[in-house]
Enzyme design. Structure first.
Site, PDB file in Angstrom:
ATOM      1  N   ASP A 261       7.880 -51.045   1.574  1.00 25.34           N
ATOM      2  CA  ASP A 261       7.494 -51.296   0.193  1.00 25.34           C
ATOM      3  C   ASP A 261       6.168 -52.033   0.242  1.00 25.34           C
ATOM      4  OD1 ASP A 261       8.573 -50.734  -2.547  1.00 25.34           O
ATOM      5  OD2 ASP A 261       7.953 -52.816  -2.782  1.00 25.34           O
ATOM      6  N   SER A 262       5.210 -51.549  -0.526  1.00 23.26           N
ATOM      7  CA  SER A 262       3.866 -52.083  -0.400  1.00 23.26           C
ATOM      8  C   SER A 262       3.169 -52.056  -1.747  1.00 23.26           C
ATOM      9  CB  SER A 262       3.084 -51.272   0.642  1.00 23.26           C
ATOM     10  OG  SER A 262       3.294 -49.883   0.459  1.00 23.26           O
TER      11      SER A 262
ATOM     12  N   THR B 266      10.840 -42.560   2.762  1.00 23.60           N
ATOM     13  CA  THR B 266       9.705 -42.596   1.844  1.00 23.60           C
ATOM     14  C   THR B 266       9.461 -41.220   1.249  1.00 23.60           C
ATOM     15  OG1 THR B 266       7.369 -43.159   1.515  1.00 23.60           O
ATOM     16  CG2 THR B 266       7.939 -42.207   3.647  1.00 23.60           C
ATOM     17  N   GLY B 267       9.006 -41.206  -0.001  1.00 19.21           N
ATOM     18  CA  GLY B 267       8.596 -39.971  -0.635  1.00 19.21           C
ATOM     19  C   GLY B 267       7.085 -39.921  -0.772  1.00 19.21           C
ATOM     20  N   ASN B 268       6.384 -40.875  -0.169  1.00 23.39           N
ATOM     21  CA  ASN B 268       4.931 -40.974  -0.280  1.00 23.39           C
ATOM     22  C   ASN B 268       4.290 -40.360   0.972  1.00 23.39           C
ATOM     23  OD1 ASN B 268       2.256 -42.044   0.066  1.00 23.39           O
ATOM     24  ND2 ASN B 268       2.699 -43.525  -1.555  1.00 23.39           N
TER      25      ASN B 268
ATOM     26  N   PHE C 163      -5.014 -42.898   0.575  1.00 20.38           N
ATOM     27  CA  PHE C 163      -4.248 -42.564  -0.629  1.00 20.38           C
ATOM     28  C   PHE C 163      -4.236 -43.791  -1.543  1.00 20.38           C
ATOM     29  CE2 PHE C 163      -0.322 -45.027   0.021  1.00 20.38           C
ATOM     30  CZ  PHE C 163      -0.447 -45.379   1.359  1.00 20.38           C
TER      31      PHE C 163
HETATM   32  P1  ITT Z   1       8.180 -44.750  -1.472  1.00 14.21           P
HETATM   33  O1  ITT Z   1       8.815 -45.866  -2.286  1.00 14.21           O
HETATM   34  O2  ITT Z   1       8.924 -43.475  -1.574  1.00 14.21           O
HETATM   35  O3  ITT Z   1       7.898 -45.170  -0.061  1.00 14.21           O
HETATM   36  P2  ITT Z   1       5.943 -45.264  -3.266  1.00 14.21           P
HETATM   37  O4  ITT Z   1       4.563 -44.722  -3.387  1.00 14.21           O
HETATM   38  O5  ITT Z   1       6.771 -45.316  -4.516  1.00 14.21           O
HETATM   39  O6  ITT Z   1       6.722 -44.427  -2.120  1.00 14.21           O
HETATM   40  P3  ITT Z   1       5.899 -48.134  -3.173  1.00 14.21           P
HETATM   41  O7  ITT Z   1       6.924 -48.292  -4.229  1.00 14.21           O
HETATM   42  O8  ITT Z   1       5.980 -49.017  -1.965  1.00 14.21           O
HETATM   43  O9  ITT Z   1       5.877 -46.660  -2.588  1.00 14.21           O
HETATM   44  O10 ITT Z   1       4.476 -48.302  -3.856  1.00 14.21           O
HETATM   45  C1  ITT Z   1       3.359 -48.453  -3.051  1.00 14.21           C
HETATM   46  C2  ITT Z   1       2.106 -48.185  -3.862  1.00 14.21           C
HETATM   47  O11 ITT Z   1       1.110 -49.147  -3.487  1.00 14.21           O
HETATM   48  C3  ITT Z   1       1.534 -46.830  -3.471  1.00 14.21           C
HETATM   49  O12 ITT Z   1       2.019 -45.799  -4.310  1.00 14.21           O
HETATM   50  C4  ITT Z   1       0.052 -47.075  -3.601  1.00 14.21           C
HETATM   51  O13 ITT Z   1      -0.320 -46.923  -4.938  1.00 14.21           O
HETATM   52  C5  ITT Z   1      -0.087 -48.526  -3.207  1.00 14.21           C
HETATM   53  N1  ITT Z   1      -0.383 -48.656  -1.777  1.00 14.21           N
HETATM   54  C6  ITT Z   1       0.449 -49.102  -0.794  1.00 14.21           C
HETATM   55  N2  ITT Z   1      -0.141 -49.036   0.406  1.00 14.21           N
HETATM   56  C7  ITT Z   1      -1.359 -48.522   0.192  1.00 14.21           C
HETATM   57  C8  ITT Z   1      -2.429 -48.188   1.033  1.00 14.21           C
HETATM   58  O14 ITT Z   1      -2.358 -48.320   2.345  1.00 14.21           O
HETATM   59  N3  ITT Z   1      -3.543 -47.699   0.476  1.00 14.21           N
HETATM   60  C9  ITT Z   1      -3.638 -47.530  -0.858  1.00 14.21           C
HETATM   61  N4  ITT Z   1      -2.664 -47.795  -1.722  1.00 14.21           N
HETATM   62  C10 ITT Z   1      -1.521 -48.292  -1.209  1.00 14.21           C
END
Ligand code: ITT
Length: 247
Positions: free
Chosen positions: A80-81, A22-24, A165
């Site tokens: 993925d979320s 993950t980059g998040n 976040f």
């Molecule tokens: P990685 O793919 O690198 O893991 P990403 O941010 O691109 O990072 P996703 O494609 O899975 O990840 O997108 C998930 C988005 O959904 C994330 O950027 C948030 O905007 C939202 N999200 C997911 N889980 C969340 C949470 O627990 N609280 C708030 N927003 C969330």
């Protein structure tokens, strides 16, 4: 001896270590907290420049986990979320991270969501977070482990709170009467889509370890590359044998 930079020596980890793609930073923090409490140390891998071309959460989770397994030569887990909003026919869904466009910030995405929802009355603001986790033993793993978690709530009219976040400041949690960004991190992890999915995946890994010892389960910390060596460059062919001493 443990690979340098790996937290596997921590006594509570019992030597169990997982590569997380993950980059998040927000996701990584939550995953580290939940799996850390379960005795698992984390090695982050940033899947830079990877296109998430799937049409579903599960496809995108597999794309990220496969990419990390290929480039680290280790088993890998990816998340993925996203947020599914009923009044928006499921949007932003799998496009949650880029709802306001490629490279959008969390603030940009929240602002677009509030604009789209401006005329939606309270009783039609239902929404839920989904989290799909995919775990692959190697890039060709024909039986990935998949775990899903769902968290029901509503979209607020304005942001509240500073924790978490993404969409947390506008996600109302009915059971606690506040936004997800007003919850302490430990409380969010107990309730959230991600916390649920991680605990499910942990049970699946443990069960799988008992059934086919050496099949799924946690990799040995020996031979796990240090975080600084986890890049997009392949370390070795996925079909090549592992480091000496690994079966
Ligand atoms: P990685 O793919 O690198 O893991 P990403 O941010 O691109 O990072 P996703 O494609 O899975 O990840 O997108 C998930 C988005 O959904 C994330 O950027 C948030 O905007 C939202 N999200 C997911 N889980 C969340 C949470 O627990 N609280 C708030 N927003 C969330």
């Amino acid at each position: 001896m443990n690979a340098p930079g790996i937290k596997a020596e921590a006594p509570e980890s019992h030597g169990r270590t997982l590569v997380i793609a993950t980059g998040n930073a927000g996701k990584l923090r939550e995953i580290t907290e939940v799996l850390g409490a379960l005795g698992i140390a984390i090695v982050p891998f940033v899947p830079e420049g990877l296109a998430e071309t799937g049409r579903s959460f599960v496809e995108n989770a597999l794309i990220k986990a496969r990419h990390a397994a290929l480039h680290t030569g280790r088993p890998a887990l990816a998340d993925d979320s996203g947020l599914e909003v009923d009044a928006l026919q499921g949007a932003p869904g799998i496009y949650s991270a880029r709802y306001a466009g490629e490279g959008a910030s969390d603030g940009d995405n929240v602002a677009r969501l509030l604009t789209e929802m401006a005329d939606v009355p309270d009783e039609r603001r239902s929404a839920r977070f989904h989290c799909l986790l995919a775990y692959l033993r190697d890039p060709e793993d024909p039986v990935p482990l998949i775990a899903h978690g769902v968290w029901e709530g509503r979209v607020l009219h304005a942001p509240r709170g500073t924790n978490g976040f993404g969409y947390d400041p506008v996600f109302y949690v009915p059971s606690h009467g506040c936004s997800a960004a007003e919850l302490a991190p430990g409380v969010k992890n107990r309730l959230s889509h991600r916390g649920q999915a991680l605990r499910r995946l942990h049970r699946m890994l443990d069960a799988s370890l008992k059934i086919d010892n050496g099949g799924h389960g946690y990799p040995s910390p020996a031979g796990i590359p240090s975080p600084s060596t986890l890049t997009n460059r392949p370390l070795r062919s996925p079909l090549a044998p592992g480091p000496p001493g690994e079966g």
